[in-house]
Design a protein around this motif. Structure first.
Motif, PDB file in Angstrom:
ATOM      1  N   VAL A 222      -5.363   0.120  10.516  1.00 58.39           N
ATOM      2  CA  VAL A 222      -5.450   1.236   9.597  1.00 58.39           C
ATOM      3  C   VAL A 222      -6.849   1.826   9.613  1.00 58.39           C
ATOM      4  O   VAL A 222      -7.835   1.130   9.394  1.00 58.39           O
ATOM      5  CB  VAL A 222      -5.066   0.794   8.162  1.00 58.39           C
ATOM      6  CG1 VAL A 222      -5.225   1.942   7.190  1.00 58.39           C
ATOM      7  CG2 VAL A 222      -3.652   0.246   8.133  1.00 58.39           C
TER       8      VAL A 222
ATOM      9  N   LYS B  73      -6.296   6.021   4.558  1.00 47.82           N
ATOM     10  CA  LYS B  73      -5.086   6.391   3.823  1.00 47.82           C
ATOM     11  C   LYS B  73      -5.371   7.679   3.071  1.00 47.82           C
ATOM     12  O   LYS B  73      -6.454   7.862   2.526  1.00 47.82           O
ATOM     13  CB  LYS B  73      -4.673   5.293   2.845  1.00 47.82           C
ATOM     14  CG  LYS B  73      -4.170   4.055   3.546  1.00 47.82           C
ATOM     15  CD  LYS B  73      -3.571   3.077   2.573  1.00 47.82           C
ATOM     16  CE  LYS B  73      -3.037   1.883   3.358  1.00 47.82           C
ATOM     17  NZ  LYS B  73      -2.179   1.052   2.543  1.00 47.82           N
TER      18      LYS B  73
ATOM     19  N   PHE C 224      -3.729  10.257   0.103  1.00 43.82           N
ATOM     20  CA  PHE C 224      -2.767  10.275  -0.988  1.00 43.82           C
ATOM     21  C   PHE C 224      -2.503  11.710  -1.416  1.00 43.82           C
ATOM     22  O   PHE C 224      -3.432  12.435  -1.768  1.00 43.82           O
ATOM     23  CB  PHE C 224      -3.287   9.457  -2.175  1.00 43.82           C
ATOM     24  CG  PHE C 224      -3.483   8.012  -1.831  1.00 43.82           C
ATOM     25  CD1 PHE C 224      -2.420   7.129  -1.871  1.00 43.82           C
ATOM     26  CD2 PHE C 224      -4.734   7.537  -1.452  1.00 43.82           C
ATOM     27  CE1 PHE C 224      -2.600   5.791  -1.541  1.00 43.82           C
ATOM     28  CE2 PHE C 224      -4.924   6.202  -1.118  1.00 43.82           C
ATOM     29  CZ  PHE C 224      -3.846   5.325  -1.165  1.00 43.82           C
TER      30      PHE C 224
ATOM     31  N   LEU D 260       0.657   8.114  12.398  1.00 41.67           N
ATOM     32  CA  LEU D 260       0.718   8.264  10.952  1.00 41.67           C
ATOM     33  C   LEU D 260       1.951   7.559  10.409  1.00 41.67           C
ATOM     34  O   LEU D 260       2.908   7.331  11.139  1.00 41.67           O
ATOM     35  CB  LEU D 260       0.795   9.752  10.570  1.00 41.67           C
ATOM     36  CG  LEU D 260      -0.339  10.648  11.050  1.00 41.67           C
ATOM     37  CD1 LEU D 260       0.010  12.109  10.824  1.00 41.67           C
ATOM     38  CD2 LEU D 260      -1.636  10.289  10.346  1.00 41.67           C
TER      39      LEU D 260
ATOM     40  N   THR E   2       4.726   6.780   3.355  1.00 42.44           N
ATOM     41  CA  THR E   2       5.292   5.755   2.485  1.00 42.44           C
ATOM     42  C   THR E   2       6.133   6.439   1.427  1.00 42.44           C
ATOM     43  O   THR E   2       5.708   7.429   0.838  1.00 42.44           O
ATOM     44  CB  THR E   2       4.175   4.926   1.816  1.00 42.44           C
ATOM     45  OG1 THR E   2       3.378   4.341   2.853  1.00 42.44           O
ATOM     46  CG2 THR E   2       4.739   3.833   0.942  1.00 42.44           C
TER      47      THR E   2
ATOM     48  N   ARG F 276       5.401   3.767  -4.674  1.00 34.86           N
ATOM     49  CA  ARG F 276       4.126   3.980  -5.375  1.00 34.86           C
ATOM     50  C   ARG F 276       4.368   4.530  -6.783  1.00 34.86           C
ATOM     51  O   ARG F 276       3.531   5.217  -7.348  1.00 34.86           O
ATOM     52  CB  ARG F 276       3.229   4.949  -4.597  1.00 34.86           C
ATOM     53  CG  ARG F 276       2.892   4.498  -3.185  1.00 34.86           C
ATOM     54  CD  ARG F 276       2.001   3.265  -3.196  1.00 34.86           C
ATOM     55  NE  ARG F 276       1.712   2.786  -1.866  1.00 34.86           N
ATOM     56  CZ  ARG F 276       2.319   1.745  -1.302  1.00 34.86           C
ATOM     57  NH1 ARG F 276       3.256   1.093  -1.942  1.00 34.86           N
ATOM     58  NH2 ARG F 276       1.979   1.347  -0.089  1.00 34.86           N
TER      59      ARG F 276
ATOM     60  N   GLU G 190       1.920   8.529   0.059  1.00 32.13           N
ATOM     61  CA  GLU G 190       0.837   7.904   0.818  1.00 32.13           C
ATOM     62  C   GLU G 190       1.056   8.137   2.308  1.00 32.13           C
ATOM     63  O   GLU G 190       2.140   7.903   2.830  1.00 32.13           O
ATOM     64  CB  GLU G 190       0.825   6.401   0.531  1.00 32.13           C
ATOM     65  CG  GLU G 190      -0.242   5.641   1.270  1.00 32.13           C
ATOM     66  CD  GLU G 190      -0.170   4.153   0.975  1.00 32.13           C
ATOM     67  OE1 GLU G 190      -0.258   3.371   1.938  1.00 32.13           O
ATOM     68  OE2 GLU G 190      -0.032   3.774  -0.201  1.00 32.13           O
TER      69      GLU G 190
ATOM     70  N   THR H 213      -0.548   6.877   5.777  1.00 36.72           N
ATOM     71  CA  THR H 213      -1.461   5.925   6.416  1.00 36.72           C
ATOM     72  C   THR H 213      -1.824   6.460   7.794  1.00 36.72           C
ATOM     73  O   THR H 213      -0.948   6.843   8.570  1.00 36.72           O
ATOM     74  CB  THR H 213      -0.793   4.543   6.549  1.00 36.72           C
ATOM     75  OG1 THR H 213      -0.344   4.122   5.261  1.00 36.72           O
ATOM     76  CG2 THR H 213      -1.767   3.516   7.114  1.00 36.72           C
TER      77      THR H 213
END
Length: 143
Positions: free
Chosen positions: A16, A19, A21, A118, A121, A126, A132, A134
């Motif tokens: 990773v 991240k 958001f 990429l 999520t 969440r 999200e 990543t």
């Protein structure tokens, strides 16, 4: 040229890099929708229109899930009549749309996001607070 990644590769060897958001958008009240503003961290990885289309589709799906109609009314009435035991043998409209959203995110990851390093999520993981994204390290640069 950037190396193509598969979803399984990224889950087996997580490298990773960052991240990002995508926050909820409360401009229209508390309905579940996310900001369509394109994060600068993704500029080198994905097309702006493609990203915005993904978020718009998610917003539309969440609007569909929260839409009140005759089906939702009937589900509520049946729930009251059966002391909510109806939900042991029946999925609600909301649950059906959440499955549709999970499938959409999986397809987006497989076709668009994973090949670019990429991973989206599901917002339900969440608490519906953020989407999200990543960002995985570009392995072609480290070889």
């Amino acid at each position: 040229m950037a190396e193509t990644h598969s979803l399984q590769d990224m889950r087996q060897q997580p490298a990773v890099a960052a991240k990002v958001f995508i926050q909820r958008d409360y401009t229209n009240g508390t309905i579940c929708q996310f900001q369509t503003k394109f994060p600068s961290e993704l500029e080198t990885r994905i097309d702006k229109q493609q990203f915005e289309e993904t978020v718009r589709t998610l917003n539309n799906l969440y609007a569909e899930a929260e839409k009140l109609g005759s089906q939702s009314y009937l589900e509520g009435c049946l729930a009251c009549i059966t002391a909510y035991t109806i939900f042991l043998c029946m999925e609600t409209h909301y649950e059906k749309v959440l499955k549709k959203i999970a499938k959409f995110i999986q397809e987006q990851n497989d076709k668009i996001y994973a090949p670019r390093g990429l991973l989206l999520t599901d917002p339900i993981e969440r608490g519906l607070r953020v989407v999200e994204v990543t960002i995985f390290e570009d392995r072609s640069l480290t070889r």
